[in-house]
Write a protein that holds these residues in place. Structure first.
Motif: not given
Length: 320
Positions: A53, A57, A119
């Motif tokens: 993550l 992110g 993303l």
């Protein structure tokens, strides 16, 4: 001969689209290099999710902040103050709020290009998602001894992104898990692209429907704003150069590039000290500022001092 001018005419007025395309391409290239040189899944329980993550992110968040910071409209919105003319012409506070919301949406739309591209590309690639979610795959994909504890299952599943850590008897189960996770990641990536494309298209449609300008009038307005900004930037550079030239001339007695310099001014020690140090924007009155220490000195000090004629010393003339 006419091919290039036609392309230039076609691309004129599409600077925003071109800039967004360049940003997206650079983001894709950066993501590939970033993944190749830095990404290495830890393959350990509890660490995979945080690591995956973080790579998914954090760069997107950084790109979002950079997108806001590089947009001039952001700083115009943050530092701008309402002028008396605006207060007279826009008394409606609701209208002012709508204008601010419109500018924020425009800034956000530009700033989201790079993070959304990051993303989407990372999800379609699948490596980060596989690393982050490997230990949370449903247990029926685990094809070994059913008596193994849940903690042991998670430990083995967490090692699946690293093929060298997987026992030979679990190779088939690992391949199934990796395929499943890549399927989920790629579907999510394409769904994200579809949602963004549809949202952008509908936003442009709604903006056009509620715009008071016709299509050609809107094109003219866009061209006018673009040309006005270019001319303003050129005038700003020339005006500030000419204004600074006056202060430099007062301090040294001439300006760079001058021909036939007949005399130069010798600044005193007190004057050198006056223009040295840290420069702060200084407010002179309600309407004006001093932009530097030299600017402040030039406005306050009279035109005097020691002057030296350049033709008195051949050494000075040679150096000039």
């Amino acid at each position: 001969m006419t091919f290039l001018p036609k392309w230039l005419t076609f691309l004129k007025g599409k600077e925003v689209v071109i800039a967004n395309a360049i940003i997206a391409i650079l983001t894709i290239g950066g993501q590939q290099l970033f993944s190749f040189f830095t990404f290495s899944c830890p393959c350990h329980v509890g660490q995979n999710l945080i690591y995956g993550l973080a790579f998914l992110g954090v760069p997107a968040l950084i790109l979002l902040v950079v997108g806001y910071a590089l947009n001039n409209q952001t700083w115009r919105l943050v530092t701008g103050k309402r002028s008396p003319l605006q207060e007279e012409t826009t008394p409606n506070r609701l209208l002012q709020c709508k204008l601010i919301c419109f500018v924020l949406c425009s800034i956000t739309g530009r700033a989201l290009v790079a993070p959304v591209t990051w993303l989407a590309v990372t999800l379609i690639n699948g490596s980060y998602y596989v690393c982050a979610m490997s230990e949370y795959v449903s247990m029926h994909y685990y094809g070994a001894n059913p008596n193994v504890t849940a903690g042991e299952r998670r430990r083995i599943l967490a090692a699946f992104p690293c093929s060298q850590l997987v026992p030979p008897e679990l190779t088939r189960a690992r391949d199934e898990v990796i395929l499943l996770l890549r399927y989920q990641s790629q579907v999510a990536g394409w769904l994200l692209i579809a949602v963004v494309v549809i949202t952008v298209f509908l936003s442009y449609c709604l903006a056009s429907c509620f715009s008071p300008l016709s299509f050609l009038h809107f094109r003219y307005w866009s061209s006018y704003v673009h040309n006005e900004q270019e001319l303003f930037d050129e005038a700003t550079d020339q005006h500030s150069r000419l204004y600074a030239m006056q202060h430099v001339r007062k301090f040294f007695g001439f300006v760079p590039g001058s021909e036939n310099v007949k005399e130069i001014r010798i600044p005193s020690l007190r004057e050198w000290q006056a223009i040295s140090g840290l420069a702060f924007l200084k407010r002179v009155d309600e309407e004006h500022y001093d932009y530097s220490l030299l600017h402040d000195w030039a406005l306050k000090e009279p035109v005097n001092g020691k002057y030296l004629k350049t033709d008195e010393d051949p050494v000075i003339r040679t150096q000039l």
